[in-house]
Each structure stands twice: as structure tokens, then as C-alpha cells.
Design a protein around this motif. Structure first.
Motif, PDB file in Angstrom:
ATOM      1  N   ASP A 192      40.450 -17.840  -2.397  1.00 35.37           N
ATOM      2  CA  ASP A 192      41.064 -19.173  -2.507  1.00 35.37           C
ATOM      3  C   ASP A 192      40.066 -20.271  -2.137  1.00 35.37           C
ATOM      4  OD1 ASP A 192      43.499 -17.976  -3.189  1.00 35.37           O
ATOM      5  OD2 ASP A 192      44.063 -17.753  -1.091  1.00 35.37           O
ATOM      6  N   ARG A 195      40.637 -23.713  -3.908  1.00 32.45           N
ATOM      7  CA  ARG A 195      41.931 -24.271  -3.531  1.00 32.45           C
ATOM      8  C   ARG A 195      41.904 -24.772  -2.099  1.00 32.45           C
ATOM      9  NH1 ARG A 195      46.673 -22.613  -1.260  1.00 32.45           N
ATOM     10  NH2 ARG A 195      45.835 -20.529  -0.846  1.00 32.45           N
ATOM     11  N   LYS A 198      39.783 -27.974  -1.909  1.00 35.93           N
ATOM     12  CA  LYS A 198      40.541 -29.096  -2.462  1.00 35.93           C
ATOM     13  C   LYS A 198      41.619 -29.555  -1.501  1.00 35.93           C
ATOM     14  CE  LYS A 198      43.207 -30.429  -6.556  1.00 35.93           C
ATOM     15  NZ  LYS A 198      43.772 -29.962  -7.859  1.00 35.93           N
ATOM     16  N   TYR A 199      42.240 -28.611  -0.799  1.00 38.42           N
ATOM     17  CA  TYR A 199      43.297 -28.950   0.149  1.00 38.42           C
ATOM     18  C   TYR A 199      42.753 -29.745   1.331  1.00 38.42           C
ATOM     19  CZ  TYR A 199      46.859 -28.277   3.750  1.00 38.42           C
ATOM     20  OH  TYR A 199      47.772 -28.477   4.756  1.00 38.42           O
TER      21      TYR A 199
END
Length: 376
Positions: A192, A195, A198-199
Motif C-alpha cells: 500500500d 496509497r 497519498k494519505y
């Protein structure tokens, strides 16, 4: 007093407080989460391979991560197996020839005691008997005091060793637990990766994102460069030792060269762990030509290490050679062996922060100047 100076002083202490608090918080958190920090580091290292398998080979990212982890573990196990195989072969060779060498050493020691120690002892005894009673008592007291200190030091050493032995043994299951958690963290973080980045990017302002990206990319480049530099230095040492031993016609040159390359990472000792006892033994047993050859080879290894390390580190990490040399020396003086790693890393961090204009922004904040990079 000018209020502006008061505000600058307050802002200066705010910066110092934030820095100390951040370092303290990082140290505290790292003690609790270091398996996951190790996982982040491994995920960062295998990320190019995972991206290649995902984009070029068209594998699902989870499968690419698993294959990458298995591949790295396999390479590591293969290298360890190769090293163990060479060490076992060398150990078998030593088991055959060591008894003769030990007997030669024992004979030399016996001859040395008979020709040097015993006459010296007789001279010391006659000299001792010629002293008066007070001088004899003083010498005996000093000898007893020295013996008591040696016995006390040996007893303290053995006591500390056996006290720390349970801790060392208990470290083994702890290391296995850390390894498992680190591998699991590596899998989930790498799977991940984009992801998660980006979070976390949502919580940072644009300026912090740009500075953070610059710092992250430079640190990643420096980490890869540092590992490449260490592997290069080990390889140079291994090749020099191997060529030197082949020229000297030494048996099991490959095994000795591999061991020399690995111990070259040891603090203070390095290849001296292998060469110094070997040179002394060859000199004692009368193989002067081999002892001289090993001494020349050891000198070449030390000189090339001292000469090449700053140059290779600076070129791999992207730093000035003089600055790298200063960072190595200062780090070694302050922290010891670990400083040889922390010194260049700290220099990379400082250089990266300066390149990202972090120090300039902090100075502008302390002086109360508006940040030119922030759009009004």
C-alpha cells in the motif's frame, strides 16, 4: 529593550523547543515501533524492484511484494550458505594442519622459556636475595597487590559475562519476533505504498510537501549510495586480499578473502583480526618471507581503505570529499564506530535541509520576515 528583539528571542526558543520535542518524541516512538521502522526501510529499498515487477511484468502488487521479499531473503540465505560452506571447508583444513602448528608453537615457547625466561628468573632471584628485608617485603606486597587486582578484574569480567549471558540468550527469540513483525510490516507497507503516501500527504501543506519530497529523495539516494559504497569497499578489500594470497600461494585463499571482506566492517579491528595473529604466528614459526608478505598485504589493505573510504562515500552519497572526511572523523570521535555511519548521514540531512531552504525558512521565522515562497 526593543520589543522586536524580545519577539525574536521568543521565536528562537520556540524553534529550539520544537526541535528538542521532536527529537525526544522520535526517540520514544522509535523504541516502541522500531520493527515497523525497519519495515519502512526495507520497503523503501525493495520499492524499485516491486515497481518493476508490477509495471513491466504485469504482476499484482501484492504478488510483486511477496516475490521481492522472497528474492531478497533467498539472496541473503545464499550468501550466508556460501560463506558457511567456505568456512566449513577452511575449518576442515585447519583441523588437519592445526595440530602440527600448535606443536610447533609449543616447542618454540618451551625453547624460549628455557633460553630466556629461566636465566632471567635466576638473575631476578639472585638480585632479590641481595636486597634487605624491607625491600623484599615491599616487592612482595606490590606483587600481591598486582595479583589481587588481576584476580579482581578477571572475576569482575567473568561475573559481568555470566550476568549478561541470560540477556544475550533471551535476545534470540526477541530477534525472531522483530524479524517476523518487520517482514509483515514490509509486506503491508510496500503493498500500500502509494496509497499510504497519498494519505499522509493530505495532512501536510504544499510547502512542507515540496521540502519533504526533496529531503526524502536525497535521503533515499544517500542511503542507497551508502550501501553501495560499503559494498564497494568490501569488494575492493576482498579482491586485494584474494590477489595477495594467491600471489603468496596461500591455501584456501577464497575463504580467507571472504572472511577478511566481512570483518573489514568491524570497528577498530577490521582485517587486523585476521592478519595480525597470522603474521605473528608466521614470524614465530620461522616463515619470515610469508610473514613479510602478509605484512605488506595488510598495509596495502589499510592504506587503500583509509584513502578510498572518504572518496567512495563522497561520490556515492554526493558530498564533498573533505566534508565527508570531517563528518567521519567527528562522528567517530563523538559516538565511536556508530559515528562512522551517523556522521555522513547527519551531513546528508543537513545538506538536504539546506537545499530545501528549511534553514532559511526557520531563520526568516525567527527574524520575523515573511516567507517569499508563500503566495500572498
Amino acid at each position: 529593550m526593543n520589543p522586536e528583539y524580545i519577539y525574536r528571542t521568543i521565536r528562537f526558543f520556540i524553534v529550539i523547543g520544537i526541535f528538542i520535542g521532536a527529537v525526544t518524541l522520535f526517540v520514544f516512538i522509535s523504541k516502541l515501533t522500531y520493527p515497523f521502522l525497519i519495515g519502512i526501510g526495507i520497503a523503501l529499498l525493495i520499492n524499485p524492484l516491486v515497481n518493476f515487477l508490477e509495471n513491466k511484468v504485469r504482476l499484482p502488487r501484492a504478488v510483486a511484494v511477496i516475490i521481492s521479499i522472497i528474492l531478497i531473503i533467498s539472496v541473503f540465505i545464499g550468501l550466508i550458505t556460501l560463506l558457511i560452506t567456505e568456512i566449513v571447508a577452511g575449518a576442515n583444513y585447519l583441523a588437519d594442519v592445526l595440530p602440527d602448528h600448535v606443536q610447533t608453537l609449543v616447542n618454540y615457547i618451551e625453547d624460549f622459556i628455557a633460553s630466556q625466561i629461566i636465566p632471567l628468573y635466576d638473575q631476578a632471584t639472585s638480585l632479590f636475595k641481595s636486597l634487605n628485608a624491607g625491600q623484599q617485603d615491599t616487592i612482595m606486597q606490590n606483587i600481591q597487590s598486582a595479583g589481587q587486582k588481576i584476580a579482581s578484574s578477571a572475576g569482575t569480567f567473568l561475573q559481568n559475562f555470566f550476568q549478561k549471558l541470560p540477556t544475550l540468550i533471551s535476545w534470540i527469540p526477541n530477534a525472531a519476533t522483530v524479524l517476523i513483525f518487520s517482514l509483515l510490516a514490509t509486506f503491508f507497507i510496500s503493498k500500500d505504498w502509494y496509497r499510504l503516501t497519498k494519505y499522509f500527504r493530505k495532512f501536510l501543506p504544499e510547502k512542507a510537501q515540496k521540502s519533504g519530497k526533496t529531503v526524502f529523495n536525497d535521503l533515499k539516494k544517500a542511503l542507497v549510495g551508502f550501501i553501495r559504497a560499503q559494498l564497494t569497499l568490501i569488494s575492493i578489500t576482498l579482491v586485494i586480499v584474494l590477489l595477495g594470497l594467491l600471489i603468496l600461494r596461500v591455501d584456501y585463499a577464497i575463504t580467507i578473502a571472504l572472511v577478511s571482506g566481512i570483518v573489514d566492517l568491524l570497528p577498530y579491528l577490521g582485517t587486523g583480526v585476521v592478519f595480525i595473529p597470522w603474521i605473528v604466528y608466521e614470524a614465530i614459526t620461522g616463515h619470515i618471507s610469508l610473514a613479510v608478505g602478509l605484512g605488506v598485504l595488510y598495509t596495502v589493505v589499510i592504506v587503500q581503505r583509509q584513502f578510498m573510504e572518504p572518496k567512495i562515500l563522497s561520490s556515492s552519497i554526493g558530498l564533498n570529499p573533505l566534508a565527508t572526511l570531517i563528518a567521519l572523523f567527528v562522528g567517530f570521535k563523538l559516538v565511536g564506530f556508530l559515528g562512522l555511519i551517523l556522521g555522513p548521514v547527519t551531513l546528508v540531512i543537513i545538506t538536504t535541509l539546506n537545499r530545501a531552504n528549511v534553514f532559511r525558512d526557520i531563520w526568516n521565522f525567527i527574524m520575523g520576515k515573511p516567507n517569499k515562497n508563500i503566495k500572498q
